[in-house]
Motif scaffolding. Sequence first.
Motif, PDB file in Angstrom:
ATOM      1  N   TYR A  96       0.825  -1.208   0.000  1.00  0.00           N
ATOM      2  CA  TYR A  96       0.000   0.000   0.000  1.00  0.00           C
ATOM      3  C   TYR A  96       0.861   1.261   0.000  1.00  0.00           C
ATOM      4  O   TYR A  96       1.987   1.260   0.508  1.00  0.00           O
ATOM      5  CB  TYR A  96      -0.876   0.057   1.261  1.00  0.00           C
ATOM      6  CG  TYR A  96      -1.889  -1.044   1.364  1.00  0.00           C
ATOM      7  CD1 TYR A  96      -3.153  -0.904   0.800  1.00  0.00           C
ATOM      8  CD2 TYR A  96      -1.588  -2.233   2.027  1.00  0.00           C
ATOM      9  CE1 TYR A  96      -4.091  -1.925   0.898  1.00  0.00           C
ATOM     10  CE2 TYR A  96      -2.514  -3.256   2.131  1.00  0.00           C
ATOM     11  CZ  TYR A  96      -3.770  -3.094   1.559  1.00  0.00           C
ATOM     12  OH  TYR A  96      -4.694  -4.103   1.658  1.00  0.00           O
ATOM     13  N   SER A  97       0.273   2.345  -0.528  1.00  0.00           N
ATOM     14  CA  SER A  97       0.786   3.671  -0.230  1.00  0.00           C
ATOM     15  C   SER A  97      -0.016   4.185   0.955  1.00  0.00           C
ATOM     16  O   SER A  97      -1.227   3.971   1.016  1.00  0.00           O
ATOM     17  CB  SER A  97       0.579   4.610  -1.425  1.00  0.00           C
ATOM     18  OG  SER A  97       1.347   4.170  -2.515  1.00  0.00           O
ATOM     19  N   VAL A  98       0.662   4.828   1.871  1.00  0.00           N
ATOM     20  CA  VAL A  98      -0.016   5.220   3.111  1.00  0.00           C
ATOM     21  C   VAL A  98       0.063   6.727   3.301  1.00  0.00           C
ATOM     22  O   VAL A  98       1.142   7.318   3.181  1.00  0.00           O
ATOM     23  CB  VAL A  98       0.619   4.524   4.336  1.00  0.00           C
ATOM     24  CG1 VAL A  98      -0.119   4.897   5.617  1.00  0.00           C
ATOM     25  CG2 VAL A  98       0.608   3.010   4.150  1.00  0.00           C
ATOM     26  N   LEU A  99      -1.044   7.331   3.600  1.00  0.00           N
ATOM     27  CA  LEU A  99      -1.075   8.746   3.932  1.00  0.00           C
ATOM     28  C   LEU A  99      -1.231   8.880   5.444  1.00  0.00           C
ATOM     29  O   LEU A  99      -2.154   8.321   6.028  1.00  0.00           O
ATOM     30  CB  LEU A  99      -2.256   9.446   3.242  1.00  0.00           C
ATOM     31  CG  LEU A  99      -2.456  10.919   3.592  1.00  0.00           C
ATOM     32  CD1 LEU A  99      -1.257  11.746   3.161  1.00  0.00           C
ATOM     33  CD2 LEU A  99      -3.716  11.463   2.944  1.00  0.00           C
ATOM     34  N   GLY A 100      -0.320   9.598   6.059  1.00  0.00           N
ATOM     35  CA  GLY A 100      -0.377   9.737   7.515  1.00  0.00           C
ATOM     36  C   GLY A 100       0.011   8.431   8.180  1.00  0.00           C
ATOM     37  O   GLY A 100      -0.768   7.823   8.912  1.00  0.00           O
ATOM     38  N   LYS A 101       1.228   8.010   7.877  1.00  0.00           N
ATOM     39  CA  LYS A 101       1.664   6.683   8.293  1.00  0.00           C
ATOM     40  C   LYS A 101       1.563   6.454   9.807  1.00  0.00           C
ATOM     41  O   LYS A 101       1.129   5.390  10.258  1.00  0.00           O
ATOM     42  CB  LYS A 101       3.114   6.491   7.835  1.00  0.00           C
ATOM     43  CG  LYS A 101       3.564   5.080   7.816  1.00  0.00           C
ATOM     44  CD  LYS A 101       4.882   4.976   7.083  1.00  0.00           C
ATOM     45  CE  LYS A 101       5.363   3.546   7.100  1.00  0.00           C
ATOM     46  NZ  LYS A 101       6.641   3.419   6.418  1.00  0.00           N
TER      47      LYS A 101
END
Lengths: 166, 124
Positions: free
Chosen positions: A68-73
């Motif tokens: 996945y690409s994660v926003l706000g890891k």
Amino acid sequence: MTDLIELTRGSRTNARPQTVSGLSNSNLPTGIVTLSVPSSRFEPSDYFCVYVATSWAPANDDDTPHGYSVLGKAEVAEFLTTHPPMKALLEEAVPAIDRAFGRASIKRLERFRFTDESGGECVLLTIATEKNYEEAMHALSSLEDAWWLDRVCEFGSLLCIQVECE
Amino acid sequence: MSPTIWDGFIALSEELAKRTASEAALRSAISRAYYGIFNHARLYYTSVTGKELRSNDGRIHEKLWDWYKENSNRDLRRIGSRATAFRIWRNSADYDKKYKGNLRGNAEFAPKQARELRDWIPMK
């Protein structure tokens, strides 16, 4: 090394997270973005600016699931820590999504807080695909039938799946 | 209220989605479509459970869609799952200063999605 990214108006492909991953891998705190038609008037659907302004990063360590690409890891990792079975669920989702949407589909995670009167929060899994609406809904049905509808009773309040199509 | 009112919400959403130059119209298209399906789903919930979910109940959206997602009927679970994604669009459309996602695309899809979900709700 400097990442110079050129975005062409209306080209959603260039706005996909893998492009922006280049930004997040840069040693520079910010990236330089040039617009090929600087005087253009942008439409509400030209949403690549959102990706550039935020910090999508590929999930590549043990805090968040792979694929996945994660926003706000950090926020996503905290949510997954609070709900431990979620990480395994998200990892088993990747091949199921690939089978339904194809390996070219992009999978993004972010933590979402509802702002309506009900409130609550979940992890939002967005599947971005080049398919048109009808094809994308067909693929979503396949994913639901093969995997998600067997999990939604247990995880439906923690995970929301949405599709972003052409 | 009659289900035809909620169908009217969906029809209105379709009209609003055509006004592509107006961000307010596109956001409203998403919101009206969501409430169209939300109210259809609420009527079905009441017809099955005999319970009313009232608008002053603080968690009405969450409770309704959780009931669908946790149902033994797979078709209702599918409705609950897709409607939750729809709820996310509606949240952004009605509350966020900057819409998160493809506003024009979602506004175009919203009435289609609402009609599909409505058609999946069993007649009672």
